[in-house]
Design a protein around this motif. Structure first.
Motif, PDB file in Angstrom:
ATOM      1  N   PRO A  78      46.872  27.769  -3.843  1.00 13.45           N
ATOM      2  CA  PRO A  78      47.546  27.539  -2.411  1.00 13.45           C
ATOM      3  C   PRO A  78      48.808  26.352  -1.933  1.00 13.45           C
ATOM      4  O   PRO A  78      49.622  26.861  -1.206  1.00 13.45           O
ATOM      5  CB  PRO A  78      46.645  27.398  -1.623  1.00 13.45           C
ATOM      6  CG  PRO A  78      45.275  27.093  -2.134  1.00 13.45           C
ATOM      7  CD  PRO A  78      45.371  27.563  -3.726  1.00 13.45           C
ATOM      8  N   ILE A  79      48.192  25.155  -2.802  1.00 10.40           N
ATOM      9  CA  ILE A  79      49.231  24.235  -2.465  1.00 10.40           C
ATOM     10  C   ILE A  79      51.559  24.866  -3.117  1.00 10.40           C
ATOM     11  O   ILE A  79      51.596  24.534  -2.138  1.00 10.40           O
ATOM     12  CB  ILE A  79      48.958  22.763  -2.720  1.00 10.40           C
ATOM     13  CG1 ILE A  79      47.943  22.113  -1.895  1.00 10.40           C
ATOM     14  CG2 ILE A  79      50.969  21.879  -3.091  1.00 10.40           C
ATOM     15  CD1 ILE A  79      47.217  20.654  -2.261  1.00 10.40           C
ATOM     16  N   LEU A  80      50.976  24.892  -4.450  1.00  8.90           N
ATOM     17  CA  LEU A  80      52.269  25.428  -4.790  1.00  8.90           C
ATOM     18  C   LEU A  80      52.604  26.347  -4.175  1.00  8.90           C
ATOM     19  O   LEU A  80      53.496  26.629  -4.011  1.00  8.90           O
ATOM     20  CB  LEU A  80      51.604  25.825  -6.422  1.00  8.90           C
ATOM     21  CG  LEU A  80      52.596  25.418  -7.103  1.00  8.90           C
ATOM     22  CD1 LEU A  80      53.891  23.938  -7.618  1.00  8.90           C
ATOM     23  CD2 LEU A  80      52.597  25.759  -8.906  1.00  8.90           C
ATOM     24  N   MET A  81      51.829  27.555  -4.094  1.00  6.12           N
ATOM     25  CA  MET A  81      52.053  28.757  -3.474  1.00  6.12           C
ATOM     26  C   MET A  81      53.139  28.753  -1.759  1.00  6.12           C
ATOM     27  O   MET A  81      54.283  29.073  -1.489  1.00  6.12           O
ATOM     28  CB  MET A  81      50.853  29.818  -3.306  1.00  6.12           C
ATOM     29  CG  MET A  81      51.505  30.862  -3.340  1.00  6.12           C
ATOM     30  SD  MET A  81      50.153  32.181  -3.378  1.00  6.12           S
ATOM     31  CE  MET A  81      49.574  33.130  -2.156  1.00  6.12           C
ATOM     32  N   ALA A  82      52.425  27.846  -1.344  1.00  5.52           N
ATOM     33  CA  ALA A  82      52.955  27.416  -0.014  1.00  5.52           C
ATOM     34  C   ALA A  82      54.374  26.699   0.373  1.00  5.52           C
ATOM     35  O   ALA A  82      54.927  26.969   0.690  1.00  5.52           O
ATOM     36  CB  ALA A  82      52.234  26.430   0.944  1.00  5.52           C
ATOM     37  N   SER A 142      54.476  34.685  14.118  1.00  7.23           N
ATOM     38  CA  SER A 142      55.962  35.050  14.889  1.00  7.23           C
ATOM     39  C   SER A 142      56.599  33.944  14.456  1.00  7.23           C
ATOM     40  O   SER A 142      57.877  34.065  13.952  1.00  7.23           O
ATOM     41  CB  SER A 142      55.890  34.911  16.249  1.00  7.23           C
ATOM     42  OG  SER A 142      55.511  33.324  17.026  1.00  7.23           O
ATOM     43  N   ILE A 143      56.291  32.827  14.299  1.00  2.38           N
ATOM     44  CA  ILE A 143      57.290  31.720  13.996  1.00  2.38           C
ATOM     45  C   ILE A 143      57.054  31.338  12.127  1.00  2.38           C
ATOM     46  O   ILE A 143      58.122  30.781  12.203  1.00  2.38           O
ATOM     47  CB  ILE A 143      56.131  30.441  14.440  1.00  2.38           C
ATOM     48  CG1 ILE A 143      56.506  30.643  16.265  1.00  2.38           C
ATOM     49  CG2 ILE A 143      56.942  29.024  14.221  1.00  2.38           C
ATOM     50  CD1 ILE A 143      58.037  29.842  16.779  1.00  2.38           C
ATOM     51  N   LEU A 144      55.802  31.281  12.323  1.00  2.00           N
ATOM     52  CA  LEU A 144      55.653  30.749  10.345  1.00  2.00           C
ATOM     53  C   LEU A 144      56.008  32.417   9.234  1.00  2.00           C
ATOM     54  O   LEU A 144      56.422  31.920   8.617  1.00  2.00           O
ATOM     55  CB  LEU A 144      54.428  30.435  10.297  1.00  2.00           C
ATOM     56  CG  LEU A 144      53.748  29.105  11.065  1.00  2.00           C
ATOM     57  CD1 LEU A 144      52.789  28.607  11.138  1.00  2.00           C
ATOM     58  CD2 LEU A 144      54.995  28.347   9.763  1.00  2.00           C
ATOM     59  N   GLY A 145      56.167  33.578  10.192  1.00  2.00           N
ATOM     60  CA  GLY A 145      56.145  34.376   9.312  1.00  2.00           C
ATOM     61  C   GLY A 145      54.546  34.846   7.929  1.00  2.00           C
ATOM     62  O   GLY A 145      54.426  33.533   7.852  1.00  2.00           O
ATOM     63  N   VAL A 146      54.377  35.961   7.702  1.00  2.00           N
ATOM     64  CA  VAL A 146      53.352  36.526   6.802  1.00  2.00           C
ATOM     65  C   VAL A 146      53.244  35.079   5.970  1.00  2.00           C
ATOM     66  O   VAL A 146      52.131  34.803   5.636  1.00  2.00           O
ATOM     67  CB  VAL A 146      53.387  38.040   6.721  1.00  2.00           C
ATOM     68  CG1 VAL A 146      52.207  38.110   5.261  1.00  2.00           C
ATOM     69  CG2 VAL A 146      53.283  38.734   7.658  1.00  2.00           C
ATOM     70  N   LEU A 147      54.139  34.634   4.780  1.00  9.44           N
ATOM     71  CA  LEU A 147      53.856  34.354   3.271  1.00  9.44           C
ATOM     72  C   LEU A 147      53.752  32.676   3.669  1.00  9.44           C
ATOM     73  O   LEU A 147      53.433  31.892   2.772  1.00  9.44           O
ATOM     74  CB  LEU A 147      55.546  35.019   3.004  1.00  9.44           C
ATOM     75  CG  LEU A 147      55.695  36.476   2.630  1.00  9.44           C
ATOM     76  CD1 LEU A 147      56.471  35.932   1.630  1.00  9.44           C
ATOM     77  CD2 LEU A 147      54.514  36.668   2.189  1.00  9.44           C
ATOM     78  N   LEU A 148      54.180  32.464   5.359  1.00 10.88           N
ATOM     79  CA  LEU A 148      54.211  31.523   5.118  1.00 10.88           C
ATOM     80  C   LEU A 148      53.475  30.331   6.203  1.00 10.88           C
ATOM     81  O   LEU A 148      52.731  29.216   6.371  1.00 10.88           O
ATOM     82  CB  LEU A 148      55.319  30.706   5.953  1.00 10.88           C
ATOM     83  CG  LEU A 148      56.432  30.544   4.722  1.00 10.88           C
ATOM     84  CD1 LEU A 148      57.870  30.828   5.118  1.00 10.88           C
ATOM     85  CD2 LEU A 148      56.054  29.578   3.589  1.00 10.88           C
ATOM     86  N   VAL A 149      52.439  30.899   6.110  1.00 10.60           N
ATOM     87  CA  VAL A 149      51.142  31.574   7.317  1.00 10.60           C
ATOM     88  C   VAL A 149      49.994  30.051   6.872  1.00 10.60           C
ATOM     89  O   VAL A 149      50.512  28.744   7.601  1.00 10.60           O
ATOM     90  CB  VAL A 149      50.569  31.890   8.276  1.00 10.60           C
ATOM     91  CG1 VAL A 149      49.391  31.186   9.419  1.00 10.60           C
ATOM     92  CG2 VAL A 149      51.317  32.806   9.217  1.00 10.60           C
ATOM     93  N   SER A 150      50.019  30.495   6.068  1.00 12.75           N
ATOM     94  CA  SER A 150      49.131  29.511   5.352  1.00 12.75           C
ATOM     95  C   SER A 150      49.461  28.119   4.514  1.00 12.75           C
ATOM     96  O   SER A 150      48.586  27.394   4.461  1.00 12.75           O
ATOM     97  CB  SER A 150      48.852  29.970   3.780  1.00 12.75           C
ATOM     98  OG  SER A 150      49.368  30.234   3.274  1.00 12.75           O
ATOM     99  N   ALA A 151      50.517  27.886   4.393  1.00 13.30           N
ATOM    100  CA  ALA A 151      51.360  26.525   4.074  1.00 13.30           C
ATOM    101  C   ALA A 151      51.119  25.698   5.115  1.00 13.30           C
ATOM    102  O   ALA A 151      51.092  24.599   5.171  1.00 13.30           O
ATOM    103  CB  ALA A 151      53.290  26.679   4.202  1.00 13.30           C
ATOM    104  N   LEU A 152      51.124  26.241   7.222  1.00 13.47           N
ATOM    105  CA  LEU A 152      50.738  25.394   7.878  1.00 13.47           C
ATOM    106  C   LEU A 152      48.893  25.180   8.350  1.00 13.47           C
ATOM    107  O   LEU A 152      48.223  24.444   9.096  1.00 13.47           O
ATOM    108  CB  LEU A 152      51.039  25.724   9.328  1.00 13.47           C
ATOM    109  CG  LEU A 152      51.518  24.938  10.311  1.00 13.47           C
ATOM    110  CD1 LEU A 152      52.008  23.475  10.372  1.00 13.47           C
ATOM    111  CD2 LEU A 152      51.886  25.492  11.613  1.00 13.47           C
ATOM    112  N   ILE A 153      48.109  25.890   7.843  1.00 14.42           N
ATOM    113  CA  ILE A 153      46.701  26.034   7.842  1.00 14.42           C
ATOM    114  C   ILE A 153      46.126  25.207   6.768  1.00 14.42           C
ATOM    115  O   ILE A 153      45.142  24.273   6.583  1.00 14.42           O
ATOM    116  CB  ILE A 153      46.572  27.772   7.398  1.00 14.42           C
ATOM    117  CG1 ILE A 153      46.740  27.957   9.166  1.00 14.42           C
ATOM    118  CG2 ILE A 153      44.495  27.053   7.453  1.00 14.42           C
ATOM    119  CD1 ILE A 153      45.902  28.932   8.431  1.00 14.42           C
ATOM    120  N   THR A 154      47.126  25.423   5.099  1.00 15.00           N
ATOM    121  CA  THR A 154      46.655  24.652   4.295  1.00 15.00           C
ATOM    122  C   THR A 154      46.663  23.150   3.675  1.00 15.00           C
ATOM    123  O   THR A 154      46.092  22.278   3.824  1.00 15.00           O
ATOM    124  CB  THR A 154      46.672  25.686   2.910  1.00 15.00           C
ATOM    125  OG1 THR A 154      46.238  26.709   3.208  1.00 15.00           O
ATOM    126  CG2 THR A 154      46.323  24.773   1.811  1.00 15.00           C
TER     127      THR A 154
END
Lengths: 286, 292, 258
Positions: free
Chosen positions: A96-100, B197-209
């Motif tokens: 997940p880190i790489l993916m993000a 709305s702010i992050l987009g479907v593909l990027l939500v997990s970035a701010l979570i993980t």
């Protein structure tokens, strides 16, 4: 109106991907690292967007973005092995880190690039009907490379995927073959870009293999079943795309997922029946 | 602060700041529970919901007055329970449940988008986020969702911690494991969907993980992990907001990239400072209290 | 504790199958308040499975298991039973959690939902840490402790809710002989002074017979269940002491906890 060439091109592209993706997927699923496919697919997107951007800026000669995609996927596959070792107890964070990071960078590149959204949708969700002759060459080349490598080193890769420690003890150069597996994965993902798209490439790689694992007793059988499921899925995807204008990745993956769900339900039912019979026999015996 | 004269930017900033708190907080639990991909699975499901809404709205006109995001939230909520159920019901699903749900969700989503002829700019905003599309109503809804989620996290803090640390022992100690798991899945689903709305479907997990993954490396107590995660998250959100406004970069993309940079800096700093020392404490002996 | 022979645990005709394999076969035993029971048996004899059934983690058993008179399926007062798992110190070392936070978890089930720890609870956590001589480590990160120290923290977590019964699954694995002896001394002390009932699961008979008051020998079936003296007089002591895997003697000592 009906251009026979684009249909032929899409069918050839789909058949090739339907073959290689489940093959490499089988190794990943057995190795329990199926999530890597998803993250590498997203890294490929970064490569593609970087390639398009480079074309925009005319910083380089005009190269097919698929090639930059492949390069990035290859680099990503090496990075992910590194990251896996930086978290002792939390190895599952690597993917997940790489993916993000990959998707984030892709989004930034896209917002800099002058290209419209339609161009990106092809890469995101697959658009098998827009495969050009040039792309077909790329896919063909990649398929030959993948099949050649698998034919030459399939046995070692299987050993490695099954039990890395044992493979090392048996004198197989584990590091070399891990890199080889990563190269194979990068090849397959960048080739499947146009058929299923970045967001669904991981699915086409893992779902058929996961379903096949439920039925096969041996690894060769598993490869065969995975390829059959993969081909059936891409067939559905291409049909949906040509006849109904549905993005090819969608139809393909929904079919593969359906096959997997059906498999799991069937398996659960068979196990349940077997357990009941066992219980009954035990009862009779007692 | 000229940009704050625009209403939508003010709302975007407010929403961003709220999400910058709840997403990393949810992320802390997601990461220590060792299911980081669950955020991805949920956000992809939200895409299915959004696409379904767009498709349905091409037949039912009244639906187009609603924000498709709400359908997305609904889908995510339902699927989060489905994941929990599948994991318990089918042994074979233990490992597969998340990738399979993710794949089917996005596959279905793509089919719906194709049917709705929705490959346009709106969809792009759903995928990668945009600060230009939010309004006051969104800010209110997300505000309420954030407040309620934080309250629930606080109320069930001890159960969530125990479950994340050792699920079996938690069960032995009489913690209602399944109910708390479901509650957590539900909260996370709603947070994920409202961050879209702010992050987009593909990027939500970035701010979570990512903020939580970075916090994991620096925190020594569980409580401090929240603090670090939120600070990292808010930094990324602010960076994304300004990059989006001044340089016209993707807001979600910048947030993800900045979060990743924070993570990278921490990993490198650790390398420079030397590996964390393992077991630096001396082995303590049992004192002879028993014979007193 | 002489006068109160309250039965805490009753196990009647307990059988358990894993898949189709019979793991536990018609187990009968009682454990009374104040007992210090050593549950011994070779590896793979079903000890851990038995413990998991007792803890309500395996629900598909046949027969009857009662805690404090209540069938285990309906039993809800789990804070009365402390448990230190064999796997306890195989937890995730990267988890950012302090010793104090881990011990506090032991109170969570007892407190119930929507209740927070108060000053008295915090006092209790300190006491529990003191009982295992780990108070000085309360702010340390769990992952940085040694295996033996982690084990103690988990024992403190089990003690913190003031359980009436403490179940320890292989607590001395990987601990040197001297430390193990000191540990048994401490258990024995808690048993005598605090009246806490102890169930000690181990495959190592030699060391513990000095401290336990009762022995139960398990190898799929319960081969012996009685006092330590009876056990030492039986020929089983030698057999189990040498970690023999299959024992076919039929010593029908299903005597209950008389």
């Amino acid at each position: 109106m009906f251009d026979i060439n684009f249909v032929e091109r899409s069918i050839i592209a789909a058949v090739l991907i339907g073959l290689t993706a489940p093959l490499i997927g089988s190794f990943l699923v057995v190795r329990r690292s199926s999530l890597i496919a998803d993250s590498l697919a997203h890294v490929t997107l970064t490569g593609v967007t970087a390639g398009v951007l480079a074309g925009n800026l005319q910083a380089f000669w005009d190269i097919n973005p698929l090639y930059t995609g492949f390069l990035f996927a290859f680099a990503g596959s090496l990075i992910i092995e590194r990251v896996r070792h930086t978290y002792g107890g939390f190895q599952e964070l690597a993917a997940p880190i790489l993916m993000a990071a990959a998707v984030g960078l892709s989004a930034v590149f896209m917002s800099i690039s002058a290209d419209g959204v339609t161009e990106w949708y092809g890469y995101l969700f697959g658009s098998v009907v827009s495969v050009q002759m040039e792309d077909l060459w790329f896919i063909g080349l990649m398929t030959i490379a993948a099949l050649g490598l698998l034919a030459a080193f399939g046995r070692e890769l299987m050993f490695l995927s099954f039990d890395e420690e044992m493979a090392a003890a048996a004198g197989i150069p584990v590091k070399v073959f891990n890199v080889l597996l990563a190269v194979l994965l990068a090849i397959v993902i960048s080739a499947s870009m146009q058929v299923v798209g970045v967001l669904l490439a991981g699915a086409l790689i893992t779902l058929p293999a996961a379903a096949a694992m439920q039925w096969a007793s041996g690894f060769k059988r598993m490869l065969l079943i995975a390829v059959i499921i993969g081909e059936a899925s891409v067939a559905a995807g291409v049909t949906g795309s040509i006849l109904f204008g549905i993005a090819s990745g969608g139809g393909t993956v929904v079919t593969a997922a359906f096959i997997l769900f059906a498999t799991l339900l069937l398996r659960t039912w068979i196990n349940w029946k077997r357990n009941r019979r066992l219980k009954y026999e035990r009862h009779q015996g007692a | 602060m000229i940009f704050l004269e625009f209403d939508f930017l003010r709302y975007a900033l407010i929403i961003g700041l709220m999400i910058g708190v709840v997403a990393p907080v949810a992320g802390v639990f997601v990461v220590v529970r060792k299911t980081p991909m669950i955020a991805d699975a949920m956000s992809h499901t939200a895409l299915t919901g959004i696409a379904f809404h767009l498709w349905l709205a091409s037949y039912l006109v009244w639906l187009s007055e609603w924000n498709p995001l709400y359908t997305g939230i609904l889908f995510t909520f339902i699927v989060s329970f489905l994941i929990e159920y599948l994991r318990r019901r089918f042994q074979a699903f233990q490992e597969l449940s998340i990738p399979v749900v993710m794949a089917s969700a996005i596959g279905l989503g793509v089919v719906f988008i194709s049917l709705a002829d929705g490959f346009n700019n709106d969809l792009f905003n759903y995928l990668f986020g945009s600060i230009l599309t939010v309004n006051a109503a969104d800010a209110v809804v997300i505000g309420i969702i954030s407040a309620v989620s934080l309250l629930l996290f606080l109320l069930f803090y001890k159960e969530l911690l125990f479950l994340a640390f050792d699920e079996e022992q938690a069960a032995v100690n009489g913690i209602p494991v399944q109910r708390v798991n479901l509650l957590f899945a539900g909260i996370t689903a709603v947070i994920v969907a409202s961050s879209i709305s702010i992050l987009g479907v593909l990027l939500v997990s970035a701010l979570i993980t990512l903020p939580a993954a970075a916090a994991l490396r620096v925190a020594s107590t569980f409580k401090s992990m929240f603090l670090y995660a939120v600070v990292f998250g808010e930094t990324a959100v602010l960076a994304g907001f300004f990059a989006s406004y001044y340089y016209d970069l993707s807001s979600g993309g910048t947030i993800a990239v900045v979060s990743f940079l924070i993570w990278t800096i921490i990993v490198l700093a650790e390398k420079v400072a030397g590996q964390r020392r393992q077991r630096p404490w001396k082995e303590a002996k049992w004192t002879d209290k028993a014979n007193q | 504790m002489e006068d109160s022979t309250k039965t805490l645990l009753e196990v009647n005709h307990l059988s358990f199958r894993y898949e189709s394999e019979l793991v536990l076969d018609d187990i009968n035993m009682n454990i009374n308040q104040g007992d210090f029971v050593g549950l011994v048996g070779p590896n793979g004899s079903g000890k851990s499975t038995l413990v998991r059934v007792l803890l309500g983690l395996h629900k598909h058993y046949q027969g009857e298991v009662r805690w404090f008179g209540t069938p285990v399926r309906q039993f809800h007062q789990w804070p009365k039973i402390g448990y230190v798992s064999q796997k306890a110190n195989r937890f995730n070392a990267g988890f950012p959690v302090t010793v104090y936070e881990v011990v506090a978890m032991g109170l969570y089930g007892k407190k119930g939902l929507l209740r927070f720890l108060n000053r008295k609870d915090k006092q209790r956590i300190h006491e529990a840490l003191e009982q295992v001589d780990m108070l000085g480590y309360k702010k340390k990160n769990m992952g940085r402790l040694s295996g033996g120290q982690q084990q103690r923290v988990f024992i403190a977590r089990a003690l913190v809710s003031d359980p009436e019964v403490l179940i320890l699954d292989e607590p001395t694995v990987g601990v040197d002989a001297a430390s193990a002896q000191a540990f048994y001394e401490r258990l024995s002390h808690w048993n005598r002074e605090k009246g806490i009932t102890l169930i000690l699961v181990t495959h190592d008979v030699g060391a513990m017979t000095k401290y336990v008051t009762k022995v139960a020998c398990l190898n799929q079936q319960l081969h012996f269940h009685g006092t330590t003296r009876e056990f030492e007089e039986s020929d089983l002591a030698g057999a189990y002491g040498h970690d023999v895997h299959i024992i076919h003697h039929e010593h029908d000592h299903h005597a209950g906890g008389a």
